[in-house]
Design an enzyme around this catalytic site. Sequence first.
Site, mmCIF file in Angstrom:
data_model
loop_
_atom_site.group_PDB
_atom_site.id
_atom_site.type_symbol
_atom_site.label_atom_id
_atom_site.label_comp_id
_atom_site.label_asym_id
_atom_site.label_seq_id
_atom_site.Cartn_x
_atom_site.Cartn_y
_atom_site.Cartn_z
ATOM 1 N N VAL A 66 41.338 54.089 26.506
ATOM 2 C CA VAL A 66 41.765 55.262 26.328
ATOM 3 C C VAL A 66 42.990 55.406 25.488
ATOM 4 C CG1 VAL A 66 40.113 56.441 28.194
ATOM 5 C CG2 VAL A 66 42.416 55.550 28.759
ATOM 6 N N SER A 144 51.789 61.981 39.197
ATOM 7 C CA SER A 144 52.358 61.397 40.376
ATOM 8 C C SER A 144 53.553 62.074 40.929
ATOM 9 C CB SER A 144 53.082 59.972 39.817
ATOM 10 O OG SER A 144 53.866 59.581 40.578
ATOM 11 N N TYR A 157 57.868 54.813 34.123
ATOM 12 C CA TYR A 157 56.582 55.565 34.847
ATOM 13 C C TYR A 157 56.868 57.100 35.076
ATOM 14 C CZ TYR A 157 52.914 56.097 38.431
ATOM 15 O OH TYR A 157 51.740 56.567 39.027
HETATM 16 P P1 NAP Z 1 44.294 51.131 39.843
HETATM 17 O O1 NAP Z 1 43.800 51.062 41.235
HETATM 18 O O2 NAP Z 1 45.176 50.057 39.216
HETATM 19 O O3 NAP Z 1 43.194 51.594 38.767
HETATM 20 C C1 NAP Z 1 43.387 51.883 37.605
HETATM 21 C C2 NAP Z 1 42.195 52.179 36.676
HETATM 22 O O4 NAP Z 1 42.476 52.596 35.274
HETATM 23 C C3 NAP Z 1 41.343 50.998 36.523
HETATM 24 O O5 NAP Z 1 39.696 51.689 36.544
HETATM 25 C C4 NAP Z 1 41.690 50.490 35.186
HETATM 26 O O6 NAP Z 1 40.308 50.128 34.712
HETATM 27 C C5 NAP Z 1 41.706 51.906 34.659
HETATM 28 N N1 NAP Z 1 42.521 51.579 33.298
HETATM 29 C C6 NAP Z 1 43.747 51.186 33.051
HETATM 30 N N2 NAP Z 1 44.223 51.445 31.758
HETATM 31 C C7 NAP Z 1 43.206 51.712 31.224
HETATM 32 C C8 NAP Z 1 42.702 51.873 29.553
HETATM 33 N N3 NAP Z 1 43.544 51.680 28.761
HETATM 34 N N4 NAP Z 1 41.684 52.419 29.363
HETATM 35 C C9 NAP Z 1 40.559 52.736 30.499
HETATM 36 N N5 NAP Z 1 40.937 52.445 31.876
HETATM 37 C C10 NAP Z 1 42.216 52.031 32.003
HETATM 38 O O7 NAP Z 1 45.333 52.750 39.974
HETATM 39 P P2 NAP Z 1 45.243 53.958 41.287
HETATM 40 O O8 NAP Z 1 46.076 53.524 41.998
HETATM 41 O O9 NAP Z 1 43.736 54.271 41.328
HETATM 42 O O10 NAP Z 1 45.741 54.986 40.198
HETATM 43 C C11 NAP Z 1 45.035 55.860 39.462
HETATM 44 C C12 NAP Z 1 45.916 57.046 38.452
HETATM 45 O O11 NAP Z 1 46.545 57.489 39.755
HETATM 46 C C13 NAP Z 1 47.194 56.319 37.877
HETATM 47 O O12 NAP Z 1 47.124 57.392 36.568
HETATM 48 C C14 NAP Z 1 48.163 56.255 38.646
HETATM 49 O O13 NAP Z 1 49.407 56.529 37.778
HETATM 50 C C15 NAP Z 1 47.994 57.560 39.439
HETATM 51 N N6 NAP Z 1 48.668 57.553 40.944
HETATM 52 C C16 NAP Z 1 48.647 56.317 41.676
HETATM 53 C C17 NAP Z 1 49.240 56.473 42.703
HETATM 54 C C18 NAP Z 1 49.128 55.387 43.990
HETATM 55 O O14 NAP Z 1 49.789 55.320 44.874
HETATM 56 N N7 NAP Z 1 48.142 54.523 43.740
HETATM 57 C C19 NAP Z 1 50.112 57.556 43.027
HETATM 58 C C20 NAP Z 1 50.429 58.358 42.059
HETATM 59 C C21 NAP Z 1 49.829 58.410 41.165
HETATM 60 P P3 NAP Z 1 40.130 48.374 34.506
HETATM 61 O O15 NAP Z 1 40.263 47.664 35.630
HETATM 62 O O16 NAP Z 1 38.652 48.260 34.011
HETATM 63 O O17 NAP Z 1 40.864 48.069 33.375
#
Ligand code: NAP
Length: 248
Positions: A66, A144, A157
């Site tokens: 993306v 976030s 970030y």
């Molecule tokens: P995660 O477990 O690391 O998962 C990230 C997902 O994004 C994976 O499915 C990965 O796919 C995909 N991805 C990354 N780069 C991509 C790209 N260029 N094109 C397509 N897919 C891509 O992260 P998460 O914790 O679930 O976080 C999801 C969202 O929530 C993020 O935007 C993050 O900033 C936000 N968020 C997370 C937290 C937290 O504490 N976890 C808090 C606030 C906000 P692949 O593995 O296939 O590459």
Amino acid sequence: MKNILKGKVVLVTGASRGIGRHIAIEMAKEGAAVAVNYLKDDNGAKETLALLNSEGVYAKAYKADVRNFKDAKDMIENVIKYFGKIDILVNNAGISKIGLFMDQCTADYDEIFDANFRSVFNCTNAAVKYMVDKKKGCIINISSIWGNAGASCEVLYSASKGAVNSFTKALGKELAPSNIRVNAISPGVIDTSMNSVFSNEDIKSIKDEIPMMRFGRSDEIGKLAVFLASDNASYITSQIITIDGGML
Ligand code: NAP
């Protein structure tokens, strides 16, 4: 299943694990057909698809970067071709990077902003053209709390999520006359692989800062996304909704 999203088609970016996977599952539980985007994790995407299939909904995986405008545009066009339409876009894909600002270089800037903000621009730009035509649609961006508050050692970030917040507020206003709602979810610390960098000691001290004394769960973000996507949120647009156990 209450089926409040029955007949809807949703695309969730970054749904091979974590928050994206659980947004996909919660949408499926409410009857939506789901397009699952991911980049590298083929097995994770397969697992997400199996979980969606067990909810009895149509689901298909789209491996696409993306960060790349053409890949994102082709993916949205393919989703519309396969499912017949797109009603809900969830811009969830993202990465985090921890480190002192003075150690960051322009490559770090590109890496973070391409994954966290250019991706939102790319997918939204392609989907909105279709939605404006239909005079209908819903966009949910996963931001976030650090986009609101700013985090030490996560300056880029935080800035990328701040950009997502302003984008959400502005686009919601621009698209409201076209009957398209644009909102963001602003999670606190959620228990996903994104936080696997933290030691047990770090985890304990972070939990001590959260009034609810625990990390959030991805399904809790999924349930909020379902609400925002549904007609129950029909008068909500341009908002950044915080879900953080009272942390901020
Ligand atoms: P995660 O477990 O690391 O998962 C990230 C997902 O994004 C994976 O499915 C990965 O796919 C995909 N991805 C990354 N780069 C991509 C790209 N260029 N094109 C397509 N897919 C891509 O992260 P998460 O914790 O679930 O976080 C999801 C969202 O929530 C993020 O935007 C993050 O900033 C936000 N968020 C997370 C937290 C937290 O504490 N976890 C808090 C606030 C906000 P692949 O593995 O296939 O590459």
